[in-house]
Write an enzyme that holds these catalytic residues in place. Structure first.
Site, short mmCIF file in Angstrom:
data_model
loop_
_atom_site.label_atom_id
_atom_site.label_comp_id
_atom_site.label_asym_id
_atom_site.label_seq_id
_atom_site.Cartn_x
_atom_site.Cartn_y
_atom_site.Cartn_z
N HIS A 123 -60.06 29.80 61.11
CA HIS A 123 -60.87 29.36 59.95
C HIS A 123 -61.65 30.66 59.37
O HIS A 123 -62.47 30.80 58.53
CB HIS A 123 -62.24 28.88 60.48
CG HIS A 123 -62.10 27.26 60.76
ND1 HIS A 123 -62.05 26.35 59.60
CD2 HIS A 123 -61.65 26.62 61.61
CE1 HIS A 123 -61.97 25.02 60.25
NE2 HIS A 123 -61.31 25.39 61.23
N LYS A 180 -75.08 27.72 50.79
CA LYS A 180 -74.11 28.24 51.64
C LYS A 180 -74.89 29.20 52.78
O LYS A 180 -76.03 29.68 52.58
CB LYS A 180 -72.89 28.91 51.23
CG LYS A 180 -73.21 30.16 50.44
CD LYS A 180 -71.93 30.77 49.60
CE LYS A 180 -71.54 29.91 48.48
NZ LYS A 180 -70.22 29.28 48.67
N ARG A 181 -74.28 29.24 54.08
CA ARG A 181 -75.08 30.21 54.88
C ARG A 181 -75.19 31.78 54.18
O ARG A 181 -74.30 32.06 53.39
CB ARG A 181 -74.07 30.23 55.97
CG ARG A 181 -73.96 29.08 57.08
CD ARG A 181 -75.42 28.86 57.58
NE ARG A 181 -75.81 29.76 58.64
CZ ARG A 181 -75.92 29.77 59.82
NH1 ARG A 181 -75.54 28.60 60.40
NH2 ARG A 181 -76.24 30.93 60.63
N LYS A 213 -70.52 36.37 51.25
CA LYS A 213 -70.67 35.34 50.35
C LYS A 213 -71.46 36.05 49.21
O LYS A 213 -71.42 35.34 48.05
CB LYS A 213 -71.34 34.25 50.83
CG LYS A 213 -70.52 33.53 52.08
CD LYS A 213 -71.45 32.26 52.77
CE LYS A 213 -70.47 31.71 53.85
NZ LYS A 213 -69.33 30.92 53.34
N THR A 215 -65.85 24.84 50.97
CA THR A 215 -65.62 23.48 50.76
C THR A 215 -66.83 22.73 49.97
O THR A 215 -66.71 21.95 49.09
CB THR A 215 -65.71 22.32 52.21
OG1 THR A 215 -66.69 22.71 53.26
CG2 THR A 215 -64.50 22.47 53.20
N LYS A 220 -67.23 20.12 46.59
CA LYS A 220 -68.32 19.09 46.48
C LYS A 220 -68.93 19.15 45.16
O LYS A 220 -69.07 18.21 44.32
CB LYS A 220 -69.18 19.38 47.52
CG LYS A 220 -68.78 19.02 49.01
CD LYS A 220 -69.45 19.38 50.07
CE LYS A 220 -68.68 19.19 51.46
NZ LYS A 220 -69.47 20.04 52.46
#
Length: 843
Positions: free
Chosen positions: A378, A567-568, A573, A675, A679
């Site tokens: 992952h 998101k985290r 990110k 993901t 969405k």
């Protein structure tokens, strides 16, 4: 503007929610009242909202039970190959509404609850999220369970029943504060304890090598108590099982010294071993090598493998007799999927069971092990890779360490590249150096017949870099399985308005076969369709605006563009890149307040790991920017910055349908898949993003011109690293707007009372930013300008949205799971319905 339909009215008109037959509704009301009376021991005079929720949950659960029992009977009769999905995380969210959708009970329940004078949404809001995951990896496991059941696979999800899931996030004075998530406080109506299947799990001790084989002795035993949760497929009468283990002390725990007066202490010490299932580790993409975590990883694996072996041996329903003892058959009846390296101990544990307990010789056992296990990677981030110290292993799991050494010896001597010492050192399961460590990813690769990444670009990076040596040895092992999401939860359930507009045009089959969404392209120039899509979005925005006002006391402009990054919180990110855009846009409006600016509400949500200082500072920066921007009268409602507190599955279900813009802006080569990106795309948002993770395939499916793609590609990032390197100061000195924004952060513009509050973040961005935020700043701002321009042309915007929705088919977890089934597990998915429990025509 027309008043949006109430949820009750909308649900009544929606076909994808099942029919509300009169008998059905009457029956549900009777069952509801029965549960209120007999299960909850309350009457309508004293019952609370929570009591009503439990009565409804139990009523819906009644409809699962017959199907659940029938499905398990069916599996015993047919004896299919079974797949065991082992994960330390299952981020399930709420269960009630999802169960109603999958059983086609939603309209009937709605009508029944309405007739009883209650409000369905209020009852649904009483349910606690099952927050047994951190983010993407745990939510993926939950989507996979839904798809495996919907595709008729005999599948089991195995994990840990954490007493405390992911912490609840409070924002206090702009800072994240963590609160324990006591999600089981009021009980969980969806689980069933199964004490009859309790299993012993051993720790510590030592090994004895005897003529009869190796014995692991003087161990400490912890009992694993299983709790089963039903997983219904979509309207196919199949109900699979998620089994989560809870740690229990054995009755004789620590009572050896009872007669010398230590009885009370011995009973109190039972807590120590029950701590194994107490709390989820709150790290995402970060390895914390704590003994308790290794205990959790072994605990879930040891209990699960005992279950797998028991079920393999007893193939016929209701029979406890051992009917199958030929373990050569195991890979034909069992597939084990390891969700990242967290359950990697399944490999040495399966070897221990086969060699020490079932007395297979090593080569046979190893062949069975490899053919049974498969591993999903992952992440490529080095700080996330699990490397456990040998000393800890020796102390906690001495037999497993011996087995790992033997696996490694045989691998390096026979399989690898004899004579190429450099390569052997790189490929070893044991990392030499100051403190010897077991590399869990290497163990997973060597012990599995298939290894996959979770998006095409991620799988390519794996074989080119991290696992290059292993790929050259065994290229056939490596595959790609691009992630997906379940359209049941992430469209039908969370966005009924959009699901209905789609169903009116192309029918309802898309819920089972998301590729059907391609048919929407026929309506790309249909004004009525364009209008309907835009109208649903506007209704969802109004609804979310009301939610924000109720829960966060913030007023937002529902005509503004809803721009989300949820998101985290993690440096890779690049929430910091988003911050720089907020500041730049703010500065531009301030500079020319009379210009026609596209109004925006920028919403950022996500949790920071409690020990991740930088991530917590990023949250503080976002809240600080919001404090300034949201109270500046010159700005008005043209720009708002909101930090969404306690982002979780249930908040995602409310936020995502309202989104106009989805921010997917990680440095190319760092986000394995993502993901959330899928969405948002499915729910009619446009994506601004880098060519990273699944964004690459989204651009391919919808057409690159229908996404706002910007920034360096992986090759450019690599070239920069290989060449002159990344020098933040060059960008800072060359780009005036970037310099202005950074000077404001460092000069205390957003923290008047503490001018140097963000000194560390500034230092990070200027001097040691691994993720090259400034290198993509210019391209990002230009891309955001294009977003603003398009938003001023609603019809063109909505056409682009339709292209995106139509291109979502690939990103169903049904497609992902079908590929795992056929290409890794050797199973065939099926859309066949099995007979319902009350169907007398069944065989």
């Amino acid at each position: 503007m027309s008043k949006p339909l109430s949820d009750h009215d909308r649900k009544k008109q929606i076909s994808v929610r099942g029919l509300a037959g009169v008998e059905n509704v009457a029956e549900l009301k009777v069952a509801f009242n029965r549960h209120l009376h007999f299960t909850l021991v309350k009457d309508r005079n004293v019952a609370s909202k929570r009591d009503y929720y439990f009565a409804l949950a139990n009523t819906v659960r009644d409809h699962l039970v017959g199907r659940w029992i029938r499905t398990q009977q069916y599996y015993y009769e047919k004896d299919p190959k079974r797949v065991y999905y082992i994960s330390l995380e299952f981020y399930m969210g709420r269960t009630l509404q999802n169960t109603m959708v999958n059983l086609a009970l939603e309209n009937a329940c709605d009508e029944a609850i309405y007739q009883l004078g209650l409000d369905m949404e209020e009852l649904e809001d009483m349910e606690e999220d099952a927050g047994l995951g951190n983010g993407g990896l745990g939510r993926l496991a939950a989507c996979f369970l839904d798809s495996m059941a919907s595709l008729g696979l005999a599948a089991y999800g195995y994990g840990i029943r954490y007493e405390f899931g992911i912490f609840n996030q409070k924002i206090v004075n702009g800072w994240q504060v963590e609160e324990a998530d006591d999600w089981l406080r009021y009980g969980n109506p969806w689980e069933k304890a199964r004490p009859e299947y309790m299993r012993p799990v051993k720790f510590y001790g030592r090994t004895e090598h005897t003529p009869e084989g190796v014995k692991w002795v003087d161990t400490q035993v912890v009992l694993a108590l299983p709790y089963d949760t039903p997983i219904p497929g979509y309207r196919n009468n199949i109900v699979n099982t998620m089994r989560l283990w809870s740690a229990k002390a054995p009755c004789d725990f620590n009572l050896k010294d009872f007669n010398v007066g230590g009885y009370i202490q011995a009973v109190l010490d039972r807590n120590l071993c029950e701590n194994i299932s107490r709390v989820l580790y709150p790290n995402d993409n970060f390895f914390e090598g704590k003994e308790l975590r290794l205990k959790q990883e072994y605990f879930v694996v040891a209990a699960t493998l005992q279950d797998i072996v028991r079920r393999f041996k007893a193939s016929k329903f209701g029979s406890r007799e051992i009917v199958r003892t030929d373990f050569a058959q195991l890979p034909n009846k069992v597939a084990i999927q390891l969700n990242d390296t967290h359950p990697a101990m399944a490999i040495p544990e399966l070897m221990r069971v086969l060699v020490d307990e079932e007395k297979l010789d090593w080569d046979k056992a190893w062949d069975v092990c490899v053919r049974t296990c498969a591993y999903t990677n992952h992440t490529v981030l080095p700080e996330a890779l699990e490397r456990w110290p040998i000393d800890l292993f020796h102390h906690l799991l001495p037999r497993h360490l011996e087995i790992i050494y033997e696996i490694n010896r045989r691998f390096l001597q026979v399989r690898a590249f004899p004579g190429d010492n450099d390569r052997l050192r790189r490929m070893s399961l044991i990392e030499e150096g100051g403190c010897k460590k077991v590399n869990m990813a290497h163990m997973c690769i060597v012990g599995s017949h298939a290894v996959n990444g979770v998006a095409r670009i991620h799988s390519e990076i794996l074989v080119a870099t991290l696992f290059k040596d292993f790929y050259e040895l065994d290229p056939h092992k490596f595959q790609n399985k691009t992630n997906g999401i379940t359209p049941r939860r992430w469209l039908v359930m969370c966005n009924p308005g959009l699901a209905e507009v789609i169903a009116e045009r192309i029918g309802e089959e898309f819920v089972r076969d998301l590729d059907q969404l391609k048919k929407l392209l026929k309506f790309i120039d249909d004004d009525a369709f364009i209008r309907d899509i835009a109208k649903v979005k506007q209704e969802n925005k109004l609804k979310f605006a009301v939610h924000l006002e109720e829960h966060y006391k913030v007023k937002i402009n529902p005509q503004s563009m809803f721009d989300f990054q949820v998101k985290r919180i993690h440096e890779y990110k690049r929430q910091l890149l988003n911050c720089l855009h907020m500041i730049t846009y703010y500065n531009r409006i301030k500079k020319e307040p009379n210009k026609h600016w596209t109004p925006r509400t920028i919403m950022v949500g996500g949790k920071a790991a409690p020990g991740y200082h930088t991530a917590k500072m990023i949250i503080r920066l976002i809240t600080a920017i919001g404090e300034v921007v949201n109270h500046d009268p010159v700005i008005g409602d043209r720009l708002k910055v909101i930090f969404l507190e306690n982002y979780r599955v249930t908040l995602a279900e409310k936020a995502i349908p309202s989104a106009d813009l989805s921010e997917q802006i990680s440095t190319a080569g760092t986000e394995a898949s993502g993901t959330g990106n899928m969405k948002f795309m499915l729910n009619g948002a446009l994506t601004i993003g880098t060519m990273d993770g699944a964004n690459v395939e989204m651009a391919e499916e919808a057409g690159e011109k229908n996404l706002f793609i910007f920034g360096m590609r992986v090759e450019e990032v690599d070239a920069m690293d290989a060449g002159k390197g990344y020098h933040a100061s060059e960008y800072y000195n060359r780009i005036p707007e970037l310099k202005q924004a950074m000077d404001q952060i460092s000069g205390g513009f957003f923290s008047h009372k503490q001018p140097d509050l963000f000194k560390e973040l500034v230092d990070l961005l200027m001097h040691h930013d691994r993720f090259k935020v400034f290198a993509d700043y210019e391209a990002y701002i230009k891309s955001q300008d294009k977003v603003n321009e398009l938003y001023k042309k609603p019809k063109e915007w909505t056409k682009m949205v339709i292209h995106n929705i139509a291109g979502c088919g690939k990103f169903s977890s049904d497609r992902t799971i079908s590929q795992y089934a056929r290409e890794i597990w050797g199973m065939e998915p099926s859309l066949e319905k099995i007979p319902a429990p009350d169907d007398l025509s069944r065989t």
